[in-house]
Design a protein around this motif. Structure first.
Motif, PDB file in Angstrom:
ATOM      1  N   ASN A 351     -13.200  -6.571  -2.465  1.00 56.22           N
ATOM      2  CA  ASN A 351     -13.367  -5.182  -2.061  1.00 56.22           C
ATOM      3  C   ASN A 351     -12.089  -4.643  -1.421  1.00 56.22           C
ATOM      4  O   ASN A 351     -11.647  -3.525  -1.732  1.00 56.22           O
ATOM      5  CB  ASN A 351     -14.536  -5.080  -1.073  1.00 56.22           C
ATOM      6  N   ALA A 352     -11.478  -5.445  -0.537  1.00 53.99           N
ATOM      7  CA  ALA A 352     -10.226  -5.016   0.095  1.00 53.99           C
ATOM      8  C   ALA A 352      -9.110  -4.875  -0.927  1.00 53.99           C
ATOM      9  O   ALA A 352      -8.288  -3.953  -0.850  1.00 53.99           O
ATOM     10  CB  ALA A 352      -9.830  -6.017   1.181  1.00 53.99           C
ATOM     11  N   LEU A 353      -9.074  -5.784  -1.908  1.00 52.16           N
ATOM     12  CA  LEU A 353      -8.054  -5.729  -2.953  1.00 52.16           C
ATOM     13  C   LEU A 353      -8.175  -4.448  -3.770  1.00 52.16           C
ATOM     14  O   LEU A 353      -7.172  -3.771  -4.050  1.00 52.16           O
ATOM     15  CB  LEU A 353      -8.170  -6.951  -3.857  1.00 52.16           C
ATOM     16  N   LEU A 354      -9.394  -4.084  -4.148  1.00 46.93           N
ATOM     17  CA  LEU A 354      -9.593  -2.831  -4.883  1.00 46.93           C
ATOM     18  C   LEU A 354      -9.181  -1.638  -4.013  1.00 46.93           C
ATOM     19  O   LEU A 354      -8.635  -0.648  -4.520  1.00 46.93           O
ATOM     20  CB  LEU A 354     -11.055  -2.695  -5.315  1.00 46.93           C
ATOM     21  N   GLY A 355      -9.436  -1.740  -2.706  1.00 49.46           N
ATOM     22  CA  GLY A 355      -9.059  -0.660  -1.800  1.00 49.46           C
ATOM     23  C   GLY A 355      -7.562  -0.445  -1.739  1.00 49.46           C
ATOM     24  O   GLY A 355      -7.082   0.692  -1.815  1.00 49.46           O
ATOM     25  N   VAL A 356      -6.798  -1.526  -1.601  1.00 47.82           N
ATOM     26  CA  VAL A 356      -5.342  -1.366  -1.513  1.00 47.82           C
ATOM     27  C   VAL A 356      -4.752  -0.980  -2.879  1.00 47.82           C
ATOM     28  O   VAL A 356      -3.732  -0.276  -2.937  1.00 47.82           O
ATOM     29  CB  VAL A 356      -4.652  -2.632  -0.953  1.00 47.82           C
ATOM     30  N   LEU A 357      -5.386  -1.411  -3.974  1.00 47.73           N
ATOM     31  CA  LEU A 357      -4.939  -0.959  -5.295  1.00 47.73           C
ATOM     32  C   LEU A 357      -5.172   0.545  -5.453  1.00 47.73           C
ATOM     33  O   LEU A 357      -4.361   1.249  -6.074  1.00 47.73           O
ATOM     34  CB  LEU A 357      -5.674  -1.728  -6.393  1.00 47.73           C
ATOM     35  N   ALA A 358      -6.291   1.039  -4.869  1.00 48.28           N
ATOM     36  CA  ALA A 358      -6.533   2.485  -4.877  1.00 48.28           C
ATOM     37  C   ALA A 358      -5.466   3.210  -4.064  1.00 48.28           C
ATOM     38  O   ALA A 358      -4.989   4.276  -4.468  1.00 48.28           O
ATOM     39  CB  ALA A 358      -7.926   2.777  -4.320  1.00 48.28           C
ATOM     40  N   CYS A 359      -5.085   2.629  -2.919  1.00 49.18           N
ATOM     41  CA  CYS A 359      -3.999   3.210  -2.119  1.00 49.18           C
ATOM     42  C   CYS A 359      -2.718   3.280  -2.936  1.00 49.18           C
ATOM     43  O   CYS A 359      -1.982   4.278  -2.891  1.00 49.18           O
ATOM     44  CB  CYS A 359      -3.758   2.373  -0.862  1.00 49.18           C
ATOM     45  N   LEU A 360      -2.444   2.215  -3.667  1.00 49.34           N
ATOM     46  CA  LEU A 360      -1.231   2.143  -4.484  1.00 49.34           C
ATOM     47  C   LEU A 360      -1.197   3.276  -5.506  1.00 49.34           C
ATOM     48  O   LEU A 360      -0.138   3.832  -5.806  1.00 49.34           O
ATOM     49  CB  LEU A 360      -1.176   0.785  -5.185  1.00 49.34           C
ATOM     50  N   ARG A 361      -2.349   3.649  -6.007  1.00 46.92           N
ATOM     51  CA  ARG A 361      -2.409   4.686  -7.039  1.00 46.92           C
ATOM     52  C   ARG A 361      -2.501   6.101  -6.456  1.00 46.92           C
ATOM     53  O   ARG A 361      -1.968   7.052  -7.046  1.00 46.92           O
ATOM     54  CB  ARG A 361      -3.612   4.431  -7.947  1.00 46.92           C
ATOM     55  N   LEU A 362      -3.149   6.242  -5.303  1.00 44.74           N
ATOM     56  CA  LEU A 362      -3.428   7.573  -4.777  1.00 44.74           C
ATOM     57  C   LEU A 362      -2.330   8.118  -3.873  1.00 44.74           C
ATOM     58  O   LEU A 362      -2.081   9.320  -3.847  1.00 44.74           O
ATOM     59  CB  LEU A 362      -4.756   7.559  -4.000  1.00 44.74           C
ATOM     60  N   PHE A 363      -1.677   7.245  -3.095  1.00 42.72           N
ATOM     61  CA  PHE A 363      -0.686   7.723  -2.140  1.00 42.72           C
ATOM     62  C   PHE A 363       0.622   8.097  -2.839  1.00 42.72           C
ATOM     63  O   PHE A 363       1.063   7.417  -3.761  1.00 42.72           O
ATOM     64  CB  PHE A 363      -0.409   6.677  -1.070  1.00 42.72           C
ATOM     65  N   ALA A 364       1.244   9.155  -2.358  1.00 39.08           N
ATOM     66  CA  ALA A 364       2.508   9.607  -2.937  1.00 39.08           C
ATOM     67  C   ALA A 364       3.711   8.979  -2.245  1.00 39.08           C
ATOM     68  O   ALA A 364       4.783   8.865  -2.846  1.00 39.08           O
ATOM     69  CB  ALA A 364       2.593  11.129  -2.843  1.00 39.08           C
ATOM     70  N   SER A 365       3.550   8.575  -0.998  1.00 36.49           N
ATOM     71  CA  SER A 365       4.667   8.035  -0.222  1.00 36.49           C
ATOM     72  C   SER A 365       5.135   6.691  -0.795  1.00 36.49           C
ATOM     73  O   SER A 365       4.335   5.765  -0.940  1.00 36.49           O
ATOM     74  CB  SER A 365       4.243   7.844   1.240  1.00 36.49           C
ATOM     75  N   PRO A 366       6.433   6.548  -1.109  1.00 36.68           N
ATOM     76  CA  PRO A 366       6.951   5.266  -1.605  1.00 36.68           C
ATOM     77  C   PRO A 366       6.738   4.122  -0.604  1.00 36.68           C
ATOM     78  O   PRO A 366       6.482   2.989  -0.999  1.00 36.68           O
ATOM     79  CB  PRO A 366       8.442   5.546  -1.819  1.00 36.68           C
ATOM     80  N   LEU A 367       6.836   4.432   0.698  1.00 39.60           N
ATOM     81  CA  LEU A 367       6.643   3.401   1.719  1.00 39.60           C
ATOM     82  C   LEU A 367       5.205   2.892   1.710  1.00 39.60           C
ATOM     83  O   LEU A 367       4.967   1.675   1.768  1.00 39.60           O
ATOM     84  CB  LEU A 367       6.989   3.960   3.102  1.00 39.60           C
ATOM     85  N   LEU A 368       4.241   3.819   1.620  1.00 46.33           N
ATOM     86  CA  LEU A 368       2.838   3.414   1.583  1.00 46.33           C
ATOM     87  C   LEU A 368       2.524   2.666   0.292  1.00 46.33           C
ATOM     88  O   LEU A 368       1.739   1.711   0.290  1.00 46.33           O
ATOM     89  CB  LEU A 368       1.935   4.637   1.716  1.00 46.33           C
ATOM     90  N   LYS A 369       3.139   3.090  -0.808  1.00 45.46           N
ATOM     91  CA  LYS A 369       2.939   2.378  -2.074  1.00 45.46           C
ATOM     92  C   LYS A 369       3.479   0.951  -1.987  1.00 45.46           C
ATOM     93  O   LYS A 369       2.848   0.001  -2.462  1.00 45.46           O
ATOM     94  CB  LYS A 369       3.633   3.132  -3.217  1.00 45.46           C
ATOM     95  N   ALA A 370       4.643   0.797  -1.365  1.00 44.95           N
ATOM     96  CA  ALA A 370       5.231  -0.537  -1.213  1.00 44.95           C
ATOM     97  C   ALA A 370       4.343  -1.413  -0.334  1.00 44.95           C
ATOM     98  O   ALA A 370       4.136  -2.604  -0.619  1.00 44.95           O
ATOM     99  CB  ALA A 370       6.629  -0.425  -0.608  1.00 44.95           C
ATOM    100  N   GLY A 371       3.809  -0.823   0.728  1.00 42.88           N
ATOM    101  CA  GLY A 371       2.906  -1.571   1.596  1.00 42.88           C
ATOM    102  C   GLY A 371       1.642  -1.989   0.879  1.00 42.88           C
ATOM    103  O   GLY A 371       1.167  -3.125   1.037  1.00 42.88           O
ATOM    104  N   ALA A 372       1.086  -1.079   0.074  1.00 47.21           N
ATOM    105  CA  ALA A 372      -0.117  -1.395  -0.686  1.00 47.21           C
ATOM    106  C   ALA A 372       0.154  -2.493  -1.713  1.00 47.21           C
ATOM    107  O   ALA A 372      -0.689  -3.376  -1.936  1.00 47.21           O
ATOM    108  CB  ALA A 372      -0.638  -0.143  -1.386  1.00 47.21           C
ATOM    109  N   LEU A 373       1.330  -2.445  -2.336  1.00 43.04           N
ATOM    110  CA  LEU A 373       1.686  -3.485  -3.316  1.00 43.04           C
ATOM    111  C   LEU A 373       1.800  -4.847  -2.638  1.00 43.04           C
ATOM    112  O   LEU A 373       1.299  -5.855  -3.152  1.00 43.04           O
ATOM    113  CB  LEU A 373       3.013  -3.117  -3.991  1.00 43.04           C
ATOM    114  N   LEU A 374       2.427  -4.881  -1.459  1.00 38.46           N
ATOM    115  CA  LEU A 374       2.569  -6.131  -0.718  1.00 38.46           C
ATOM    116  C   LEU A 374       1.204  -6.692  -0.329  1.00 38.46           C
ATOM    117  O   LEU A 374       0.931  -7.890  -0.503  1.00 38.46           O
ATOM    118  CB  LEU A 374       3.426  -5.897   0.528  1.00 38.46           C
TER     119      LEU A 374
END
Length: 426
Positions: A351-374
């Motif tokens: 569930n948490a993994l799907l959540g951070v993958l959603a963050c990776l797709r929804l957020f526009a900020s490169p920093l937040l995307k990098a954090g979600a990928l990590l």
């Protein structure tokens, strides 16, 4: 009855205890045993990731509020069938996990009371019933109970650890090297300290002025959690570094200097409070998720009913029945606490993994995307430590829902193409 909503202080009370969880009792000795004097650096690194994780899910709960929490963000990112997959993962996790947590609380309650008249299983079921009685109250009452327990936990651990740091001779030496593998293992252990922030969204409709309340609650909760975690970890490391003479691998020595013979009973009481706080949060979150899924027609409509306290009572009754069944299996020794924890952790991670993958797709900020990928990579690595049987089940269910989503996406694409062709003809 008018629905009572909570402010950032009571919301923090719901968050702090569960995020600290039993990990604040178990992890300091385990991480120190793995990383030695470098353990404090592992704590700092993991708390930095925890801050990012908390910020991301706090932001998600504002962008996409609703009782479904993470599942709503997953729907926005990937579609309704993947949302249902996320909901299934979380519901299944909460079907198994709370009985293990309450079982731990029951064990410590028996140790605390030092009696044999009431068996441990009876104490466990009694605590389970108490949790459900509390959850029938409105969110304000639940928040007050959680805030009281969180305050007791934080205050006791912080005061005892600070007293230890200022009154005990100790030290930290970095003369002995550490391998990358050992430091990596300590980080792997500490990743469990991140779990819990993802349920914030499940309460997003029950707080006053979410745009102000949720960021304040996340900031306050993280600050307190970080201070307590670092202080407890540092105090434990301070007293054990350089083989200072204590072989006790519990946190009792941190409280012994200030509380004396009350140290061990206090640790037992804190563990019980942590377990109850965790169960209150996750069961409260899953019943709201079930109500939302029922309201959307995914589950039977009667599960969407709320009582006068705005509590999803039918969903609560369903979960009580499931947990009672799990408790029977546990008391009959058909399933162990370790098995319950292993199954629940795997589903929580999914569930948490799907959540951070959603963050990776929804957020526009490169920093937040990098954090979600990590975070995604780390969660996936942890998940791979689950048993092959659990992984096979998760893979099978995931493939099925991804297949359903692909079919739906193709159908929508065909409809769009038909609409475009009709528009061109017109």
């Amino acid at each position: 009855m008018q629905n009572k909503k909570i402010g950032f202080v009571l919301l923090s009370g719901l968050i702090i205890g569960p995020v600290l969880g039993s990990g604040i009792i178990i992890l300091p000795p385990a991480v120190y045993e793995t990383a030695g004097n470098y353990a404090i650096f592992a704590w700092v690194f993991m708390l930095c990731l925890s801050m990012l994780f908390a910020y991301q899910f706090g932001k998600l709960s504002l962008i996409i509020p609703g009782d479904s929490g993470v599942a709503l963000a997953v729907e926005r990112a990937f579609g309704s069938h993947i949302k249902n997959l996320s909901a299934i993962f979380f519901i299944l996790a909460v079907c198994f996990g709370p009985v293990a947590v309450i079982g731990t609380a029951g064990h410590y309650l028996q140790l605390l009371t030092a009696q044999t008249f009431v068996q441990e299983e009876s104490l466990t079921f009694g605590l389970l019933c108490i949790v459900y009685v509390i959850l029938t109250r409105n969110i304000t009452s639940v928040g007050k109970v959680a805030f009281f327990m969180s305050s007791f936990i934080v205050g006791t651990l912080l005061i005892g650890s600070l007293h230890t740091l200022f009154t005990t001779d100790g030290g930290i030496s970095l003369t002995e090297p550490i391998t990358v593998y050992d430091f990596g293992q300590s980080l792997l252990l500490l990743f469990w300290a991140l779990i819990g922030w993802e349920v914030i969204g499940s309460y997003s409709l029950e707080v006053k002025s979410p745009e102000r309340t949720i960021p304040k609650a996340v900031a306050l909760s993280f600050t307190i959690i970080a201070i307590v975690s670092l202080t407890v970890a540092l105090a434990f490391q301070w007293t054990h570094a350089g083989n200072s003479g204590t072989d006790d691998q519990s946190l009792a020595p941190l409280l012994a200097g200030l509380f004396g013979s009350w140290a061990t009973p206090l640790i037992s009481t804190i563990t019980i409070a942590l377990c109850l706080s965790t169960v209150l949060l996750v069961i409260g979150a899953v019943t709201r998720l079930i109500r939302d899924q029922a309201g959307n027609g995914v589950l039977p409509s009667r599960l969407s009913f709320k009582n006068e306290n705005n509590v999803p009572s039918q969903a609560l009754l369903l979960m009580f029945g499931i947990h009672s069944g799990m408790f029977v299996l546990y008391t009959m020794h058909i399933i162990s606490i370790q098995q319950l924890v292993a199954i629940a952790n795997a589903f929580f991670l999914c569930n948490a993994l799907l959540g951070v993958l959603a963050c990776l797709r929804l957020f526009a900020s490169p920093l937040l995307k990098a954090g979600a990928l990590l975070l995604s990579i780390c969660f996936l690595c942890i998940l791979l430590f689950s048993s092959s049987f659990i992984l096979a089940g998760i893979t099978g269910v995931s493939i099925y829902f991804v297949w359903l989503q692909r079919i739906e996406n193709k159908r929508k694409d065909m409809l769009r193409q038909v609409e475009l062709s009709l528009c061109k003809k017109d």
